[in-house]
Write an enzyme that holds these catalytic residues in place. Structure first.
Site, PDB file in Angstrom:
ATOM      1  N   GLY A   1      61.286 -25.382   0.495  1.00 56.18           N
ATOM      2  CA  GLY A   1      61.899 -26.635  -0.166  1.00 56.18           C
ATOM      3  C   GLY A   1      63.116 -26.476  -0.708  1.00 56.18           C
TER       4      GLY A   1
ATOM      5  CE  LYS B   1      55.090 -27.293   0.828  1.00 53.07           C
ATOM      6  NZ  LYS B   1      56.325 -26.710   0.056  1.00 53.07           N
TER       7      LYS B   1
ATOM      8  CD  GLU C   1      54.939 -20.639   3.220  1.00 47.33           C
ATOM      9  OE1 GLU C   1      55.709 -21.432   4.069  1.00 47.33           O
ATOM     10  OE2 GLU C   1      54.427 -20.994   2.249  1.00 47.33           O
TER      11      GLU C   1
ATOM     12  CG  ASN D   1      51.763 -27.132   3.152  1.00 49.06           C
ATOM     13  OD1 ASN D   1      50.965 -27.855   2.778  1.00 49.06           O
ATOM     14  ND2 ASN D   1      52.288 -25.893   2.255  1.00 49.06           N
TER      15      ASN D   1
ATOM     16  CD  GLU E   1      54.688 -26.034  -2.929  1.00 48.67           C
ATOM     17  OE1 GLU E   1      53.437 -26.463  -2.375  1.00 48.67           O
ATOM     18  OE2 GLU E   1      55.729 -26.014  -2.509  1.00 48.67           O
TER      19      GLU E   1
ATOM     20  CB  SER F   1      64.397 -24.131   4.088  1.00 44.03           C
ATOM     21  OG  SER F   1      64.318 -24.476   2.898  1.00 44.03           O
TER      22      SER F   1
ATOM     23  CG  HIS G   1      51.796 -22.861  -0.350  1.00 44.65           C
ATOM     24  ND1 HIS G   1      52.554 -23.139  -1.415  1.00 44.65           N
ATOM     25  CD2 HIS G   1      52.537 -22.886   0.689  1.00 44.65           C
ATOM     26  CE1 HIS G   1      53.875 -23.631  -0.798  1.00 44.65           C
ATOM     27  NE2 HIS G   1      53.674 -23.591   0.254  1.00 44.65           N
TER      28      HIS G   1
HETATM   29  P1  PGA Z   1      59.184 -26.022   3.120  1.00 42.21           P
HETATM   30  O1  PGA Z   1      57.996 -25.677   2.956  1.00 42.21           O
HETATM   31  O2  PGA Z   1      59.466 -25.936   4.923  1.00 42.21           O
HETATM   32  O3  PGA Z   1      59.653 -27.681   2.652  1.00 42.21           O
HETATM   33  O4  PGA Z   1      60.399 -25.267   2.733  1.00 42.21           O
HETATM   34  C1  PGA Z   1      57.299 -24.638   3.423  1.00 42.21           C
HETATM   35  C2  PGA Z   1      55.966 -24.130   2.799  1.00 42.21           C
HETATM   36  O5  PGA Z   1      55.980 -24.429   1.534  1.00 42.21           O
HETATM   37  O6  PGA Z   1      55.006 -23.926   3.267  1.00 42.21           O
END
Ligand code: PGA
Length: 262
Positions: A179, A15, A173, A13, A103, A219, A101
């Site tokens: 993140g 983003k 997640e 992803n 976000e 992460s 997601h």
């Molecule tokens: P990250 O993001 O690996 O940077 O924690 C995962 C995601 O948001 O799908």
């Protein structure tokens, strides 16, 4: 059916990161070395404006790497300014689309009902939805993880029949792990993955639930991927930050390839 009989799926992803040249270079690097992670489905999800050049870069590099969107509309066409229909993603070469997601849920107000409508539209168009769920830190600390994830799964996947569920990918997640560098322990992740598989069994049947791939996200890095991949109900990863480097993304994919043949 065990984890070993579900094809692992590792998706990047991206983003809102990278530009055209950075994205196509990354896609070419991943596709060119895709053989490193044979037996694992790989998906790259760039920003929508780069789907076409990324798909072209993958094709030029000759790697079997799929491309996916990061979001889609629940409508097929019409007066929906700024939206992209699932059929349009398919039309430019996508096979997957990330939906719900965290976000999107937190920053753009997406609800389980909205994610459910999008999942149905994506499936109807022939895309594989990657439906994301996960609790916040506050919810985990209040002992509400199971309740929150259960509600998200039931709401986001409501009304999908067994055939639709089998095509769908679920991504667990935990919001506190996205993140932040704070990965869930394999035990914490496996516990929720097992809960999700039980919920899927309730929505359809144990046989259907056994076929659904459930990714972990939050992460995921090369140094923690193997422990996650070893868990019986973790069938891949949805990778944010580490998907922006070909070496890291491929190392994560290799960890799942190695677990798949164990
Ligand atoms: P990250 O993001 O690996 O940077 O924690 C995962 C995601 O948001 O799908």
């Amino acid at each position: 059916m065990t984890a070993a009989s579900r094809t692992p799926i590792v998706a990047g992803n991206w983003k809102m990161n990278l530009d055209r040249s950075g994205g196509t270079a990354l896609a070419a690097a991943v596709a060119g070395r895709r053989g490193d992670a044979a037996g694992v489905d790989l998906v790259l999800c760039p920003p929508a404006v780069y789907l076409v050049p990324v798909a072209e870069a993958v094709a030029r590099a000759g790697g079997d790497v799929a491309v996916g969107g990061q979001n889609a509309c629940d409508k097929g066409s019409g007066a929906f300014t700024g939206e992209i229909a699932p059929q349009m993603l398919l039309d430019v070469g996508c096979r997957y689309v990330i939906l719900g997601h965290s976000e999107r849920r937190t920053l753009y107000g997406e609800t389980d009902a909205g994610v459910n409508a999008k999942a149905k539209a994506a499936l109807a168009a022939g895309l594989v939805p990657i439906v994301c769920v996960g609790e916040t830190l506050e919810e985990r600390e209040a002992g509400r993880t199971d309740a929150v994830v259960s509600q998200q799964i039931r709401g986001s996947l409501a009304g999908l029949d067994a055939a639709a569920l089998e095509k769908t990918v679920v991504a667990y997640e935990p919001v506190w792990a996205i993140g932040t560098g704070k990965v869930a322990t394999p035990e914490q992740a496996q516990e929720v993955h097992a809960l999700i598989r039980g919920l899927l069994a309730g929505l359809a049947s144990p046989a259907t639930a056994a076929k659904v791939r459930v990714q972990y996200g939050g992460s995921v890095k090369p140094d923690n991927a193997a422990d996650l991949a070893a868990c019986p109900d973790i069938d891949g990863a949805l990778v944010g930050g580490a998907s922006l480097k070909a070496d890291d993304f491929l190392a994560i994919a290799r960890a799942f390839a190695a677990a798949g043949v164990a």
